[in-house]
Design a protein around this motif. Structure first.
Motif, PDB file in Angstrom:
ATOM      1  N   VAL A  26       0.860  -1.181   0.000  1.00  0.00           N
ATOM      2  CA  VAL A  26       0.000   0.000   0.000  1.00  0.00           C
ATOM      3  C   VAL A  26       0.897   1.232   0.000  1.00  0.00           C
ATOM      4  CG1 VAL A  26      -1.792   1.268   1.228  1.00  0.00           C
ATOM      5  CG2 VAL A  26      -1.818  -1.241   1.214  1.00  0.00           C
ATOM      6  N   VAL A  27       0.612   2.149  -0.926  1.00  0.00           N
ATOM      7  CA  VAL A  27       1.407   3.368  -1.072  1.00  0.00           C
ATOM      8  C   VAL A  27       0.502   4.560  -0.797  1.00  0.00           C
ATOM      9  CG1 VAL A  27       2.887   4.709  -2.612  1.00  0.00           C
ATOM     10  CG2 VAL A  27       2.712   2.218  -2.921  1.00  0.00           C
ATOM     11  N   HIS A  28       0.938   5.422   0.121  1.00  0.00           N
ATOM     12  CA  HIS A  28       0.191   6.637   0.446  1.00  0.00           C
ATOM     13  C   HIS A  28       0.989   7.854   0.006  1.00  0.00           C
ATOM     14  CE1 HIS A  28      -2.780   4.513   2.843  1.00  0.00           C
ATOM     15  NE2 HIS A  28      -1.789   3.826   3.384  1.00  0.00           N
ATOM     16  N   ALA A  29       0.286   8.918  -0.304  1.00  0.00           N
ATOM     17  CA  ALA A  29       0.952  10.181  -0.617  1.00  0.00           C
ATOM     18  C   ALA A  29       1.732  10.629   0.610  1.00  0.00           C
ATOM     19  CB  ALA A  29      -0.069  11.236  -1.013  1.00  0.00           C
ATOM     20  N   SER A  30       2.934  11.149   0.398  1.00  0.00           N
ATOM     21  CA  SER A  30       3.718  11.657   1.517  1.00  0.00           C
ATOM     22  C   SER A  30       3.030  12.886   2.109  1.00  0.00           C
ATOM     23  CB  SER A  30       5.149  11.962   1.090  1.00  0.00           C
ATOM     24  OG  SER A  30       5.177  12.688  -0.101  1.00  0.00           O
ATOM     25  N   ILE A  31       3.407  13.230   3.309  1.00  0.00           N
ATOM     26  CA  ILE A  31       2.755  14.304   4.060  1.00  0.00           C
ATOM     27  C   ILE A  31       2.747  15.623   3.299  1.00  0.00           C
ATOM     28  CG2 ILE A  31       2.961  15.729   6.142  1.00  0.00           C
ATOM     29  CD1 ILE A  31       3.926  13.211   7.580  1.00  0.00           C
ATOM     30  N   ASN A  32       3.812  15.915   2.575  1.00  0.00           N
ATOM     31  CA  ASN A  32       3.925  17.206   1.878  1.00  0.00           C
ATOM     32  C   ASN A  32       3.354  17.179   0.461  1.00  0.00           C
ATOM     33  OD1 ASN A  32       5.911  15.532   0.972  1.00  0.00           O
ATOM     34  ND2 ASN A  32       7.532  17.050   0.998  1.00  0.00           N
ATOM     35  N   SER A  33       2.557  16.158   0.130  1.00  0.00           N
ATOM     36  CA  SER A  33       2.008  16.050  -1.217  1.00  0.00           C
ATOM     37  C   SER A  33       0.537  15.657  -1.153  1.00  0.00           C
ATOM     38  CB  SER A  33       2.785  15.004  -2.018  1.00  0.00           C
ATOM     39  OG  SER A  33       2.258  14.881  -3.318  1.00  0.00           O
ATOM     40  N   SER A  34      -0.222  16.069  -2.144  1.00  0.00           N
ATOM     41  CA  SER A  34      -1.639  15.706  -2.200  1.00  0.00           C
ATOM     42  C   SER A  34      -1.880  14.486  -3.095  1.00  0.00           C
ATOM     43  CB  SER A  34      -2.465  16.898  -2.699  1.00  0.00           C
ATOM     44  OG  SER A  34      -2.038  17.268  -3.989  1.00  0.00           O
ATOM     45  N   PHE A  35      -0.804  13.900  -3.631  1.00  0.00           N
ATOM     46  CA  PHE A  35      -0.919  12.729  -4.502  1.00  0.00           C
ATOM     47  C   PHE A  35       0.312  11.853  -4.339  1.00  0.00           C
ATOM     48  CE2 PHE A  35       0.662  16.375  -6.872  1.00  0.00           C
ATOM     49  CZ  PHE A  35       1.883  15.914  -7.341  1.00  0.00           C
ATOM     50  N   VAL A  36       0.185  10.579  -4.757  1.00  0.00           N
ATOM     51  CA  VAL A  36       1.287   9.627  -4.705  1.00  0.00           C
ATOM     52  C   VAL A  36       2.321  10.021  -5.757  1.00  0.00           C
ATOM     53  CG1 VAL A  36       1.962   7.218  -5.058  1.00  0.00           C
ATOM     54  CG2 VAL A  36      -0.175   7.753  -3.875  1.00  0.00           C
ATOM     55  N   THR A  37       3.570  10.126  -5.334  1.00  0.00           N
ATOM     56  CA  THR A  37       4.654  10.471  -6.257  1.00  0.00           C
ATOM     57  C   THR A  37       5.457   9.225  -6.617  1.00  0.00           C
ATOM     58  OG1 THR A  37       6.267  10.877  -4.504  1.00  0.00           O
ATOM     59  CG2 THR A  37       4.881  12.763  -5.184  1.00  0.00           C
ATOM     60  N   VAL A  38       6.289   9.364  -7.635  1.00  0.00           N
ATOM     61  CA  VAL A  38       7.198   8.281  -8.017  1.00  0.00           C
ATOM     62  C   VAL A  38       8.061   7.902  -6.815  1.00  0.00           C
ATOM     63  CG1 VAL A  38       9.153   7.681  -9.500  1.00  0.00           C
ATOM     64  CG2 VAL A  38       7.200   8.927 -10.452  1.00  0.00           C
ATOM     65  N   GLY A  39       8.534   8.897  -6.083  1.00  0.00           N
ATOM     66  CA  GLY A  39       9.345   8.637  -4.894  1.00  0.00           C
ATOM     67  C   GLY A  39       8.591   7.851  -3.837  1.00  0.00           C
ATOM     68  N   ASP A  40       7.288   8.137  -3.653  1.00  0.00           N
ATOM     69  CA  ASP A  40       6.470   7.388  -2.693  1.00  0.00           C
ATOM     70  C   ASP A  40       6.403   5.915  -3.085  1.00  0.00           C
ATOM     71  OD1 ASP A  40       5.826   9.754  -1.266  1.00  0.00           O
ATOM     72  OD2 ASP A  40       4.037  10.087  -2.509  1.00  0.00           O
ATOM     73  N   VAL A  41       6.212   5.646  -4.382  1.00  0.00           N
ATOM     74  CA  VAL A  41       6.121   4.262  -4.871  1.00  0.00           C
ATOM     75  C   VAL A  41       7.443   3.541  -4.652  1.00  0.00           C
ATOM     76  CG1 VAL A  41       5.830   2.805  -6.914  1.00  0.00           C
ATOM     77  CG2 VAL A  41       4.308   4.757  -6.550  1.00  0.00           C
ATOM     78  N   LEU A  42       8.543   4.162  -5.058  1.00  0.00           N
ATOM     79  CA  LEU A  42       9.850   3.520  -4.915  1.00  0.00           C
ATOM     80  C   LEU A  42      10.188   3.259  -3.448  1.00  0.00           C
ATOM     81  CD1 LEU A  42      11.881   5.453  -7.627  1.00  0.00           C
ATOM     82  CD2 LEU A  42      10.885   3.156  -7.788  1.00  0.00           C
ATOM     83  N   THR A  43       9.874   4.210  -2.581  1.00  0.00           N
ATOM     84  CA  THR A  43      10.140   4.034  -1.153  1.00  0.00           C
ATOM     85  C   THR A  43       9.302   2.902  -0.575  1.00  0.00           C
ATOM     86  OG1 THR A  43      10.752   6.352  -0.884  1.00  0.00           O
ATOM     87  CG2 THR A  43      10.042   5.183   1.107  1.00  0.00           C
TER      88      THR A  43
END
Length: 107
Positions: A26-43
């Motif tokens: 499960v991938v969630h948008a990071s706190i400083n973003s309103s959407f899932v980023t490529v970085g969120d997915v990779l992390t």
């Protein structure tokens, strides 16, 4: 890494269990973003693959009728269960819904 991972943008997404990985991520948008980023997915994928496996996950990964000594799996990471498929080959939309994606790995 700060680019949106999907179009349209999603607040969260699930990488479904499949032949590539036997557990969902499960991938969630990071706190400083309103959407899932490529970085969120990779992390999220990195963290999931470097999680220590449970005995149950190890038993599921074995071919049928194989019995392994007690606690052989202890200390192994999920990455060890990928059978050499360590190269990222991308994500594709699942037929299960707009927030469900499939991970593709190759040797």
């Amino acid at each position: 890494m700060l680019e949106a991972a999907t179009s349209p943008h999603l607040r969260s997404m699930t990488i479904a269990a499949s032949d590539a990985i036997p557990w969902p991520v499960v991938v969630h948008a990071s706190i400083n973003s309103s959407f899932v980023t490529v970085g969120d997915v990779l992390t999220a994928v990195h963290n999931a693959l470097h999680t220590l496996i449970t005995e149950h996950e190890y038993q599921l990964a074995l071919p049928p009728n194989i019995i392994v000594g007690n606690r052989y799996w202890s200390g192994m990471r999920r990455l060890s269960l990928l059978n050499g498929r360590h190269w990222w080959a991308g994500l594709s939309k699942s037929q299960e819904g707009p927030e469900i994606w499939n991970l593709h790995l190759q040797r």
